[in-house]
Motif scaffolding. Structure first.
Motif, PDB file in Angstrom:
ATOM      1  N   ARG A  66      39.940  21.946  32.556  1.00  0.00           N
ATOM      2  CA  ARG A  66      39.109  21.302  31.542  1.00  0.00           C
ATOM      3  C   ARG A  66      39.928  20.775  30.374  1.00  0.00           C
ATOM      4  O   ARG A  66      39.459  19.949  29.615  1.00  0.00           O
ATOM      5  N   ARG A  67      41.141  21.310  30.213  1.00  0.00           N
ATOM      6  CA  ARG A  67      41.974  20.844  29.114  1.00  0.00           C
ATOM      7  C   ARG A  67      43.182  20.112  29.674  1.00  0.00           C
ATOM      8  O   ARG A  67      43.562  20.313  30.817  1.00  0.00           O
ATOM      9  N   LYS A  68      43.805  19.286  28.885  1.00  0.00           N
ATOM     10  CA  LYS A  68      44.953  18.520  29.343  1.00  0.00           C
ATOM     11  C   LYS A  68      46.186  19.408  29.397  1.00  0.00           C
ATOM     12  O   LYS A  68      46.366  20.305  28.601  1.00  0.00           O
ATOM     13  N   SER A  69      47.037  19.133  30.333  1.00  0.00           N
ATOM     14  CA  SER A  69      48.286  19.863  30.472  1.00  0.00           C
ATOM     15  C   SER A  69      49.444  18.907  30.236  1.00  0.00           C
ATOM     16  O   SER A  69      49.349  17.722  30.522  1.00  0.00           O
TER      17      SER A  69
ATOM     18  N   ALA B 194      38.942  32.395  31.979  1.00  0.00           N
ATOM     19  CA  ALA B 194      40.098  32.467  31.092  1.00  0.00           C
ATOM     20  C   ALA B 194      40.779  31.100  31.025  1.00  0.00           C
ATOM     21  O   ALA B 194      40.539  30.228  31.857  1.00  0.00           O
ATOM     22  N   GLY B 195      41.640  30.928  30.041  1.00  0.00           N
ATOM     23  CA  GLY B 195      42.358  29.659  29.913  1.00  0.00           C
ATOM     24  C   GLY B 195      41.412  28.493  29.785  1.00  0.00           C
ATOM     25  O   GLY B 195      41.602  27.455  30.414  1.00  0.00           O
ATOM     26  N   ASP B 196      40.373  28.641  28.986  1.00  0.00           N
ATOM     27  CA  ASP B 196      39.380  27.586  28.798  1.00  0.00           C
ATOM     28  C   ASP B 196      38.711  27.213  30.108  1.00  0.00           C
ATOM     29  O   ASP B 196      38.378  26.056  30.365  1.00  0.00           O
ATOM     30  N   GLY B 197      38.517  28.218  30.967  1.00  0.00           N
ATOM     31  CA  GLY B 197      37.809  27.996  32.219  1.00  0.00           C
ATOM     32  C   GLY B 197      38.681  27.629  33.387  1.00  0.00           C
ATOM     33  O   GLY B 197      38.174  27.455  34.499  1.00  0.00           O
ATOM     34  N   SER B 198      39.989  27.504  33.193  1.00  0.00           N
ATOM     35  CA  SER B 198      40.860  27.040  34.267  1.00  0.00           C
ATOM     36  C   SER B 198      41.493  28.160  35.074  1.00  0.00           C
ATOM     37  O   SER B 198      42.149  27.895  36.071  1.00  0.00           O
ATOM     38  N   GLU B 199      41.333  29.419  34.651  1.00  0.00           N
ATOM     39  CA  GLU B 199      41.875  30.551  35.394  1.00  0.00           C
ATOM     40  C   GLU B 199      40.853  31.685  35.461  1.00  0.00           C
ATOM     41  O   GLU B 199      39.900  31.738  34.686  1.00  0.00           O
ATOM     42  N   VAL B 200      41.113  32.575  36.396  1.00  0.00           N
ATOM     43  CA  VAL B 200      40.343  33.805  36.525  1.00  0.00           C
ATOM     44  C   VAL B 200      41.317  34.969  36.390  1.00  0.00           C
ATOM     45  O   VAL B 200      42.428  34.923  36.934  1.00  0.00           O
TER      46      VAL B 200
ATOM     47  N   VAL C  29      47.483  43.322  36.532  1.00  0.00           N
ATOM     48  CA  VAL C  29      46.640  42.224  36.070  1.00  0.00           C
ATOM     49  C   VAL C  29      47.203  40.911  36.602  1.00  0.00           C
ATOM     50  O   VAL C  29      48.382  40.616  36.434  1.00  0.00           O
ATOM     51  N   LEU C  30      46.355  40.145  37.289  1.00  0.00           N
ATOM     52  CA  LEU C  30      46.752  38.871  37.856  1.00  0.00           C
ATOM     53  C   LEU C  30      45.881  37.755  37.303  1.00  0.00           C
ATOM     54  O   LEU C  30      44.694  37.947  37.049  1.00  0.00           O
ATOM     55  N   THR C  31      46.478  36.597  37.106  1.00  0.00           N
ATOM     56  CA  THR C  31      45.716  35.386  36.790  1.00  0.00           C
ATOM     57  C   THR C  31      45.804  34.458  37.994  1.00  0.00           C
ATOM     58  O   THR C  31      46.837  34.380  38.658  1.00  0.00           O
ATOM     59  N   THR C  32      44.717  33.782  38.262  1.00  0.00           N
ATOM     60  CA  THR C  32      44.688  32.881  39.402  1.00  0.00           C
ATOM     61  C   THR C  32      43.826  31.679  39.079  1.00  0.00           C
ATOM     62  O   THR C  32      42.931  31.761  38.228  1.00  0.00           O
ATOM     63  N   ASN C  33      44.074  30.590  39.756  1.00  0.00           N
ATOM     64  CA  ASN C  33      43.284  29.388  39.559  1.00  0.00           C
ATOM     65  C   ASN C  33      42.156  29.262  40.572  1.00  0.00           C
ATOM     66  O   ASN C  33      41.362  28.335  40.503  1.00  0.00           O
ATOM     67  N   LEU C  34      42.105  30.205  41.523  1.00  0.00           N
ATOM     68  CA  LEU C  34      40.994  30.228  42.464  1.00  0.00           C
ATOM     69  C   LEU C  34      40.800  31.652  42.954  1.00  0.00           C
ATOM     70  O   LEU C  34      41.716  32.263  43.494  1.00  0.00           O
TER      71      LEU C  34
ATOM     72  N   LEU D 187      26.618  30.180  44.445  1.00  0.00           N
ATOM     73  CA  LEU D 187      27.683  30.974  45.048  1.00  0.00           C
ATOM     74  C   LEU D 187      28.969  30.872  44.237  1.00  0.00           C
ATOM     75  O   LEU D 187      30.047  31.171  44.759  1.00  0.00           O
ATOM     76  N   ASN D 188      28.867  30.459  43.014  1.00  0.00           N
ATOM     77  CA  ASN D 188      30.060  30.325  42.178  1.00  0.00           C
ATOM     78  C   ASN D 188      29.812  30.942  40.813  1.00  0.00           C
ATOM     79  O   ASN D 188      28.670  31.106  40.379  1.00  0.00           O
ATOM     80  N   GLN D 189      30.901  31.267  40.133  1.00  0.00           N
ATOM     81  CA  GLN D 189      30.865  31.690  38.738  1.00  0.00           C
ATOM     82  C   GLN D 189      31.865  30.819  38.002  1.00  0.00           C
ATOM     83  O   GLN D 189      33.072  30.953  38.172  1.00  0.00           O
ATOM     84  N   GLY D 190      31.353  29.873  37.228  1.00  0.00           N
ATOM     85  CA  GLY D 190      32.233  28.920  36.589  1.00  0.00           C
ATOM     86  C   GLY D 190      32.824  27.956  37.601  1.00  0.00           C
ATOM     87  O   GLY D 190      32.206  27.634  38.622  1.00  0.00           O
ATOM     88  N   ASP D 191      34.059  27.515  37.307  1.00  0.00           N
ATOM     89  CA  ASP D 191      34.705  26.510  38.157  1.00  0.00           C
ATOM     90  C   ASP D 191      35.716  27.091  39.136  1.00  0.00           C
ATOM     91  O   ASP D 191      36.230  26.363  39.983  1.00  0.00           O
TER      92      ASP D 191
END
Length: 603
Positions: A24-27, A206-212, A242-247, A400-404
């Protein structure tokens, strides 16, 4: 050395090739171009800075996390590895690793494993991702059924000549073993499968919606659930990671760790809303848990079929009053079968440490065709073991989803009883739809929402249609038996106008559950209209006939109606008396028949 490890973890956290799609945010980092779509896998470089209040700095980022290493979870990992060869996928499962699919010593204990029947939906999914040949090589074909009705000595054999594919049967753990071996052989550098771990979500956006963000805990060896674990049991482990993931893909079956957390988060969020906000917030995410009003438990019965019996049939027998049903499928190609004794939880045979003598007597009297196939030692083991429970009907909705970045598939989204082979097959079919959603969209967010839009209604329809086939007593007659009778009659009379029954339609590959549900509603409307018209016509004709006879005989219509009623009653009585008047009837035959009729009327 420890500082170098921490530094490496931090560098991995901001790796530019992470599994981030449609952020959702620019990288300030341009992602690599894969599959012909720019920015499909672009990753933010400021993950830790943006989310440092939630994510510890020693957390690790990974491309995708799959919660659940069963058939659906491993097939999803294979699908992602094929589509995105430069991405890393981590799979976590609470159980231990599966046995080798080629270890005959393990699979010879046929009562230890639960058998699956792979039909058109499952075979299509496994074929699409290139693993069907390996699965088929360790499966056994089932081409039909042989059924014994209560009290019958001769079973009725039926070969499935109308099905597009032949059902293939194998133990669930063997299917997992084939998929796991396929991962090790083909995608070892891309897919990492971790056994004995519990995944708990911390933050879905997390990460403005870009990570879980998830917490991964190792199950202590004594806490690692066995294949017959309680779905509600949680691992008690120390030192979480603790892990962060994009999917995040949840395929953890009936444990539903992710789905339960989604439900809880929605409750908390809606509690914080005012009434106006709740009014416009839409339906909350809910796990619908049906009370099992037709509960059955089971015990496994291993046996070998004798010479003269086919080794490619599903053998089935039921006792009077449907006290017990035996369903047996081939466990291998050598004649080994595993039968399932389905019974009520309060049945004396279902109790742990039941009487082996009672078990043997039951087989001798009620299931004589199988009695000689079960040895005394095996019979004693069956009687001693505690019963196993079938899953209840459950589904999640309205999405069947939570967020993106989080999606549910398989049994955690839709749980059914395994009577009609829809559990594993529909779970594998979910992977096909997720793959198609990825192909049809430009970023992960769109793919997640498209999959949810397509499959969420299917999850509801699947569970509702399946539950109608498992209702008890008179309700079961209305929702299951009567519709099958009507469908059989009308489909035979007008096959182009009326579809066959639900069970046959559920086997159609590519025929959605929502479409089936709508089609059956249309059939019921047309059937009701035809039956109503016929009844009205019979009433009008009967009324005309009665009046005509009354005028001809110069009698009142009430007299004619009474006379016709007496004639009908007499014909029914004569039909019953014919049975008793036939020669060769013994007194015992009459006693048995009258007792059965008495029991039927009292029930």
């Amino acid at each position: 050395m420890r500082a170098l490890i921490v530094l490496a973890l931090l560098l991995q956290t901001v790796e530019i090739d992470s599994f981030s799609i449609g952020a959702r945010r620019k990288s300030n980092v341009v992602g690599r171009i894969l599959t012909g779509r720019p920015h499909f896998w672009s990753a933010p470089t400021d993950v830790i800075e943006v989310t440092q209040e939630i994510i510890p700095r020693d957390s690790v980022a990974t491309d995708a996390i799959i919660c659940g290493g069963g058939p659906a979870g491993l097939l999803t990992a294979i699908m992602l590895a094929q589509k995105f060869p430069e991405k890393k996928v981590k799979v976590f499962d609470r159980l231990g690793p599966p046995p080798s699919p080629n270890d005959d010593d393990v699979w010879s204990d046929v009562a230890r494993f639960y058998l699956l029947g792979l039909g058109g939906r499952g075979q299509r999914a496994l074929t699409q991702f290139g693993v069907w040949d390996e699965v088929e090589a360790v499966s056994t074909a089932v081409v039909g059924r042989k059924d014994w009705s209560p009290g019958s000595k001769e079973g009725v054999e039926r070969i499935f000549s109308d099905r597009p594919v032949t059902t293939q049967v194998l133990p669930r753990d063997k299917l997992v073993g084939v998929l796991y071996k396929h991962v090790l052989d083909k995608y070892l550098d891309q897919v990492e499968v971790n056994y004995g771990f519990e995944v708990t979500p911390i933050d879905f956006a997390a990460g403005d919606g870009s990570e879980v963000v998830v917490r991964v805990t190792r199950c202590a060896e004594e806490d690692t659930p066995s294949p017959k674990f309680d779905p509600e049991e949680l691992c008690n482990a120390e030192e979480p990671i603790v892990l962060t993931t994009n999917l995040l893909i949840s395929a953890d079956g009936t444990s539903r760790t992710i789905a339960n957390q989604m439900e809880e988060d929605d409750k908390v969020e809606r509690t914080a809303m005012n009434p106006i906000q709740r009014l416009f917030a839409g339906k909350p995410f809910t796990v619908t848990r049906y009370k099992d009003d037709n509960q059955r438990v089971y015990k496994s019965v291993p046996f070998n079929v004798p010479k003269g019996w086919r080794q490619d049939l599903n053998y089935s027998a039921r006792t009077e009053g449907s006290r017990v049903t035996l369903e047996a499928l081939p466990a291998d190609r050598g004649g080994s079968y595993c039968g399932i004794l389905l019974m009520r939880a309060d049945d004396s045979l279902a109790a742990p440490n039941a009487d082996p003598v009672e078990f043997r007597r039951f087989f001798q009297e009620e299931l004589p065709q199988f009695n000689d196939l079960v040895e005394d030692e095996t019979m004693a083991s069956i009687a001693k073991k505690p019963p196993s429970f079938l899953p209840g009907f459950r589904y999640v909705s309205p999405r069947l989803n939570q967020g993106d970045r989080t999606v549910l598939l398989g049994d955690c989204a839709h749980t059914v009883k395994p009577y009609f082979g829809l559990g594993c097959n529909s779970a594998l079919e979910d992977v096909v739809y997720l793959s198609e959603a990825i192909d049809a969209t430009d970023n992960l967010s769109e793919a997640v929402h498209l999959f949810s839009k397509q499959r969420a209604p299917e999850a509801v329809a699947l569970v509702k249609v399946s539950r109608e086939l498992d209702r008890p007593g008179k309700l079961g007659f209305i929702t299951f038996i009567l519709p099958i009778i009507l469908d059989s009659i009308f489909h035979k009379l007008a096959p182009k106008l009326f579809e066959p029954n639900n069970i046959q339609m559920l086997q159609r590959t590519g025929y959605s559950f929502c479409r089936l549900q709508k089609r059956k509603r249309l059939d019921r409307i047309m059937q009701s209209a035809i039956i109503g018209t016929a009844v009205s016509g019979i009433y009008v004709c009967s009324r005309f006939l009665v009046r005509s006879v009354a005028r001809a005989l110069r009698r009142q219509t009430s007299t004619i109606v009474a006379a016709m009623g007496l004639v009908a009653l007499a014909s029914v009585l004569m039909k019953k008396l014919v049975w008793y008047l036939r020669s060769g009837r013994e007194p015992a035959d009459v006693i048995v028949k009258t007792s059965k009729e008495s029991k039927a009327s009292s029930s």
